[in-house]
Design a protein around this motif. Structure first.
Motif, mmCIF file in Angstrom:
data_model
loop_
_atom_site.group_PDB
_atom_site.id
_atom_site.type_symbol
_atom_site.label_atom_id
_atom_site.label_comp_id
_atom_site.label_asym_id
_atom_site.label_seq_id
_atom_site.Cartn_x
_atom_site.Cartn_y
_atom_site.Cartn_z
ATOM 1 N N ILE A 224 0.851 -1.196 0.000
ATOM 2 C CA ILE A 224 0.000 0.000 0.000
ATOM 3 C C ILE A 224 0.884 1.242 0.000
ATOM 4 C CG2 ILE A 224 -1.697 1.295 1.375
ATOM 5 C CD1 ILE A 224 -2.768 -1.466 2.246
ATOM 6 N N GLY A 225 0.457 2.264 -0.718
ATOM 7 C CA GLY A 225 1.210 3.534 -0.769
ATOM 8 C C GLY A 225 2.541 3.383 -1.469
ATOM 9 N N VAL A 226 2.533 2.698 -2.602
ATOM 10 C CA VAL A 226 3.796 2.445 -3.303
ATOM 11 C C VAL A 226 4.224 3.688 -4.099
ATOM 12 C CG1 VAL A 226 4.905 1.045 -5.088
ATOM 13 C CG2 VAL A 226 3.326 -0.013 -3.468
ATOM 14 N N ILE A 227 5.500 4.065 -3.937
ATOM 15 C CA ILE A 227 6.076 5.136 -4.773
ATOM 16 C C ILE A 227 6.762 4.435 -5.934
ATOM 17 C CG2 ILE A 227 7.748 7.013 -4.875
ATOM 18 C CD1 ILE A 227 7.339 7.508 -1.951
ATOM 19 N N LYS A 228 6.274 4.666 -7.143
ATOM 20 C CA LYS A 228 6.858 3.986 -8.305
ATOM 21 C C LYS A 228 8.261 4.514 -8.586
ATOM 22 C CE LYS A 228 2.426 3.067 -10.374
ATOM 23 N NZ LYS A 228 1.424 3.537 -11.315
ATOM 24 N N PRO A 229 9.148 3.647 -9.110
ATOM 25 C CA PRO A 229 10.550 4.082 -9.324
ATOM 26 C C PRO A 229 10.669 5.331 -10.196
ATOM 27 C CG PRO A 229 10.304 1.726 -9.711
ATOM 28 C CD PRO A 229 8.943 2.234 -9.446
ATOM 29 N N GLU A 230 9.787 5.461 -11.205
ATOM 30 C CA GLU A 230 9.923 6.625 -12.103
ATOM 31 C C GLU A 230 9.522 7.921 -11.405
ATOM 32 O OE1 GLU A 230 7.954 3.981 -12.724
ATOM 33 O OE2 GLU A 230 5.986 4.577 -13.509
ATOM 34 N N TRP A 231 8.793 7.829 -10.297
ATOM 35 C CA TRP A 231 8.394 9.041 -9.570
ATOM 36 C C TRP A 231 9.556 9.644 -8.785
ATOM 37 C CZ3 TRP A 231 3.100 7.229 -7.040
ATOM 38 C CH2 TRP A 231 2.188 6.989 -8.088
ATOM 39 N N PRO A 240 14.868 8.668 3.337
ATOM 40 C CA PRO A 240 14.291 7.339 3.604
ATOM 41 C C PRO A 240 13.255 6.904 2.569
ATOM 42 C CG PRO A 240 14.310 8.654 5.591
ATOM 43 C CD PRO A 240 14.744 9.550 4.496
ATOM 44 N N ASN A 241 12.496 7.859 2.024
ATOM 45 C CA ASN A 241 11.485 7.488 1.026
ATOM 46 C C ASN A 241 12.146 6.948 -0.238
ATOM 47 O OD1 ASN A 241 9.672 8.479 2.859
ATOM 48 N ND2 ASN A 241 9.314 10.403 1.771
ATOM 49 N N ALA A 242 13.294 7.533 -0.629
ATOM 50 C CA ALA A 242 14.019 7.034 -1.797
ATOM 51 C C ALA A 242 14.718 5.721 -1.469
ATOM 52 C CB ALA A 242 15.024 8.075 -2.270
ATOM 53 N N ARG A 243 15.246 5.634 -0.234
ATOM 54 C CA ARG A 243 15.949 4.405 0.153
ATOM 55 C C ARG A 243 14.986 3.212 0.204
ATOM 56 N NH1 ARG A 243 18.816 7.802 3.695
ATOM 57 N NH2 ARG A 243 17.874 7.047 5.614
ATOM 58 N N ALA A 244 13.745 3.481 0.582
ATOM 59 C CA ALA A 244 12.755 2.404 0.612
ATOM 60 C C ALA A 244 12.445 1.901 -0.794
ATOM 61 C CB ALA A 244 11.473 2.885 1.282
ATOM 62 N N ALA A 245 12.702 2.748 -1.806
ATOM 63 C CA ALA A 245 12.457 2.347 -3.187
ATOM 64 C C ALA A 245 13.706 1.746 -3.823
ATOM 65 C CB ALA A 245 11.976 3.547 -3.986
ATOM 66 N N MET A 378 -0.679 6.748 4.746
ATOM 67 C CA MET A 378 0.165 7.088 3.601
ATOM 68 C C MET A 378 0.855 8.421 3.819
ATOM 69 S SD MET A 378 -2.271 5.629 0.650
ATOM 70 C CE MET A 378 -1.542 6.139 -0.844
ATOM 71 N N MET A 379 0.104 9.354 4.408
ATOM 72 C CA MET A 379 0.689 10.669 4.654
ATOM 73 C C MET A 379 1.804 10.582 5.708
ATOM 74 S SD MET A 379 -1.168 14.028 5.971
ATOM 75 C CE MET A 379 -0.214 15.478 6.273
ATOM 76 N N VAL A 380 1.548 9.847 6.776
ATOM 77 C CA VAL A 380 2.561 9.720 7.835
ATOM 78 C C VAL A 380 3.790 8.976 7.309
ATOM 79 C CG1 VAL A 380 3.001 8.663 10.086
ATOM 80 C CG2 VAL A 380 0.909 9.931 9.712
ATOM 81 N N SER A 381 3.567 8.025 6.396
ATOM 82 C CA SER A 381 4.706 7.254 5.885
ATOM 83 C C SER A 381 5.666 8.119 5.072
ATOM 84 C CB SER A 381 4.211 6.085 5.033
ATOM 85 O OG SER A 381 3.835 6.531 3.757
ATOM 86 N N LEU A 382 5.178 9.266 4.575
ATOM 87 C CA LEU A 382 6.085 10.178 3.863
ATOM 88 C C LEU A 382 6.788 11.128 4.828
ATOM 89 C CD1 LEU A 382 3.837 11.181 0.838
ATOM 90 C CD2 LEU A 382 5.742 9.611 0.791
ATOM 91 N N ALA A 383 6.456 11.027 6.120
ATOM 92 C CA ALA A 383 7.041 11.875 7.174
ATOM 93 C C ALA A 383 6.886 13.359 6.849
ATOM 94 C CB ALA A 383 8.497 11.534 7.399
ATOM 95 N N THR A 384 5.651 13.766 6.682
ATOM 96 C CA THR A 384 5.377 15.147 6.308
ATOM 97 C C THR A 384 5.551 16.100 7.483
ATOM 98 O OG1 THR A 384 3.761 14.261 4.799
ATOM 99 C CG2 THR A 384 3.633 16.599 5.243
ATOM 100 N N CYS A 385 6.164 17.242 7.220
ATOM 101 C CA CYS A 385 6.330 18.273 8.244
ATOM 102 C C CYS A 385 5.853 19.597 7.631
ATOM 103 C CB CYS A 385 7.793 18.337 8.665
ATOM 104 S SG CYS A 385 8.138 19.575 9.900
ATOM 105 N N PRO A 386 4.568 19.962 7.807
ATOM 106 C CA PRO A 386 4.025 21.141 7.121
ATOM 107 C C PRO A 386 4.790 22.457 7.313
ATOM 108 C CG PRO A 386 2.262 19.882 8.114
ATOM 109 C CD PRO A 386 3.538 19.284 8.598
ATOM 110 N N PRO A 387 5.370 22.767 8.491
ATOM 111 C CA PRO A 387 6.045 24.072 8.602
ATOM 112 C C PRO A 387 7.137 24.290 7.566
ATOM 113 C CG PRO A 387 6.014 22.947 10.718
ATOM 114 C CD PRO A 387 5.414 22.022 9.742
ATOM 115 N N GLU A 388 7.775 23.227 7.118
ATOM 116 C CA GLU A 388 8.857 23.442 6.149
ATOM 117 C C GLU A 388 8.318 23.671 4.735
ATOM 118 O OE1 GLU A 388 11.016 19.853 6.792
ATOM 119 O OE2 GLU A 388 10.252 18.939 4.972
ATOM 120 N N ILE A 389 7.009 23.409 4.509
ATOM 121 C CA ILE A 389 6.423 23.752 3.211
ATOM 122 C C ILE A 389 6.102 25.241 3.197
ATOM 123 C CG2 ILE A 389 4.562 23.230 1.587
ATOM 124 C CD1 ILE A 389 4.132 20.611 3.064
#
Lengths: 391, 187
Positions: A224-231, A240-245, A378-389
């Motif tokens: 679930i929540g797969v980031i495809k390699p081309e993305w 970590p998100n890239a390392r998981a891929a 899915m959102m937590v798995s990307l480790a989102t931190c809104p203040p930095e956006i």
């Protein structure tokens, strides 16, 4: 097992690359997840259009935390930027201190003493632990495995005690300053730190049993929540998100800064790129950080110069120039782009955190066709931190 | 890195090269050639990672500086591509077809600096600000202090008081008239 052909008649049709969503047709419902919602990290909102329990379209809305830090810093002297910049990522403030100090030092041509570099490395790894101790079990928290978070908060508090001892602050530390750091280790610090690290070792095993050996957790995270390699390239996914891929991106290894080239460590690289793997990568990162802190404690000298001489910070003019300084935060590459014009104020400071790419367009893309119950995990798995956006 | 810079200097009209370190160089390129340079770097030199797209306001020169920070993950080198555009009619080609996530950067730059990126998706949607009707706030000529004074002051409940006098009045409202009766001393 019976297989049902899914009825797609309720789903919107695409026209010129855009979905045709007619809310009056009563086939779709708009649901706002956030800005105040238990399944959201920080203050941001997801505007979800759902058909049944499947997400058809998602839009990320930010701006609830916009405090104009980048603009404020243009009207502040360099030293006055420190108390502002640490608030750009609340759970991990030290990375901002380091990036700002490193940018100023690079532009002003200041060489930081070795002892200060060791202490900075130590503080950055401690900060990584503070965020991961809550972040790793937090993934379980999105599927009602709340007790891991409680255990994490306890161990995290012990680490915050060490921060208080070293810097005087619990959340915001203001320890890294231009030219070095503000103080040496207190007496007996290493022993007390080792006690905390032992507690974390136990916690790591507990989390393995609680989350990664748990059938419910596996069922709700594997595939679930797969980031495809081309993305990875299109959305500049890092850390970590890239390392998981399966793509090994770690600034500590690729562009060694401070004392990371003197430490022996390997970043864990996954394969499946789903929520489970991303969570597993962070769990391994936790152990890598503990190991690194032990190495730093053993290798660093006990005494030494901790701060290079800088001009009077209230009248400090930095020569015209620009630079980009990066580090590996718990979420991936994190950097400051600083432009100076020869005055006592920065011309422009721009922060780039990993959430900027992952929580806006990537998350919107990932959520299409996801089940609504998986949105928060899915959102937590990307480790989102809104203040930095928003900065 | 030096070979790459040499070949770029031959192919594109690069007006300035600043060497920051072994793995970071800053190039200034003409607006017309910027897109072809970026595509060349992405496709041929494998600068596949767009770190960020930023803007700097040089108010005194009447120019905006766009900075594309590109990274080559294999060779582990960075390039900052600087493009200067006019401040009066700021417009630049969009790179969202090369890197999808650049659309977010461009949306933010449109909102914060008023720079146009034609064809960039959702460019005019509000990003951080809602219902903003002033000049773009990250421009140097936008005065934050003046704006906040106009917008937030005066407003009921935002008056400032001299703390000592205010508390005195609140706690001992009759003190002015019957100071000696109560026997209270001045705080």
């Amino acid at each position: 097992m019976l297989k049902f052909e899914q009825d797609r008649s309720k789903f919107p049709e695409e026209k010129d690359g855009k979905l045709e969503i007619d809310l009056d047709s009563q086939k779709f419902i708009k649901i706002w997840q956030g800005p105040n919602h238990p399944g959201i990290t920080g203050n941001m909102a997801l505007e979800l259009t759902v058909s049944g329990d499947e997400v058809v379209e998602s839009k990320t809305h930010v701006g609830y935390l916009h405090r104009g830090f980048e603009k404020l810093m243009e009207r502040r002297k360099f030293i006055q930027c420190f108390p502002i910049c640490i608030r750009m990522c609340v759970p991990e403030p030290d990375i901002n201190e380091y990036c700002l100090a490193a940018s100023v030092e690079d532009l002003a041509g200041i060489e930081v003493p070795d002892m200060a570099k060791w202490l900075r490395t130590l503080v950055l790894e401690m900060a990584r632990l503070v965020i991961l101790l809550r972040g790793v079990p937090g993934q379980g928290g999105t599927m009602s495995l709340g007790m891991g978070v409680q255990w994490g908060v306890y161990v995290r508090d012990l680490m915050i005690d060490r921060f208080e001892e070293l810097t005087g602050g619990r959340v915001y530390h203001m320890y890294i300053a231009p030219g070095g750091v503000r103080g040496l280790l207190p007496e007996g610090f290493k022993g007390r730190m080792e006690e905390v690290l032992k507690k974390i070792d136990e916690f790591v095993v507990d989390i393995d049993n609680l989350m990664f050996s748990n059938a419910v957790f596996k069922k709700r995270t594997k595939g679930i929540g797969v980031i495809k390699p081309e993305w990875i390239e299109q959305y500049s996914v890092v850390g970590p998100n890239a390392r998981a891929a399966g793509i090994n991106r770690d600034v500590r290894k690729d562009y060694p800064y401070l004392m990371y080239d003197k430490l022996d460590f390997e970043s864990y690289v996954g394969k499946d790129s789903d929520i489970y793997t991303r969570s597993r990568v962070r769990w391994h990162d936790l152990q890598t950080s503990v190991d690194m802190i032990r190495q730093i404690m053993a290798k660093m000298p006990n005494k030494g110069d901790i701060r290079a001489k800088t001009p009077n910070v209230l009248h400090w003019k930095i020569p015209k120039g620009e630079t980009y300084q990066r580090l590996e935060s718990s979420r991936g590459e994190y950097g400051f782009y600083m432009v100076t014009d020869g005055s006592a104020y920065p011309r422009r400071i721009n922060l780039r955190g990993p959430s900027y790419n992952s929580a806006v367009l990537l998350l919107e893309k990932m959520l299409v066709n996801a089940n609504i119950s998986d949105v928060s995990s899915m959102m937590v798995s990307l480790a989102t931190c809104p203040p930095e956006i928003e900065r | 890195m030096e070979n790459i810079i040499k070949s770029l200097e031959e192919k594109f009209n690069i007006s300035e090269v600043i060497k920051k370190s072994d793995n970071l160089n800053i190039l200034t390129v003409d607006k017309k050639l910027a897109m072809s340079l970026i595509i060349y770097l992405k496709e041929i030199e494998k600068f596949s990672h767009l770190v960020m797209l930023s803007a700097v306001d040089w108010l005194e020169d009447g120019k905006f500086q766009l900075s594309y920070i590109l990274n080559n993950p294999e060779k582990k080198i960075d390039l900052i591509i600087r493009v200067f555009i006019s401040r009066e009619k700021p417009e630049m080609e969009s790179i969202h077809k090369i890197w999808v996530h650049a659309a977010t950067d461009q949306r933010e730059l449109k909102e914060m600096y008023g720079i146009e990126f034609p064809e960039s998706p959702r460019l005019n949607d509000d990003f951080l600000l809602e219902g903003w009707d002033n000049i773009p706030p990250m421009r140097r000529d936008f005065d934050t202090l003046k704006y906040s004074e106009e917008t937030f002051f005066p407003r009921p409940g935002r008056q400032t008081y001299e703390t000592k006098e205010y508390m005195k009045e609140k706690m001992y409202p009759d003190e002015k008239n019957s100071k000696n009766k109560k026997g209270l001393k001045d705080a």
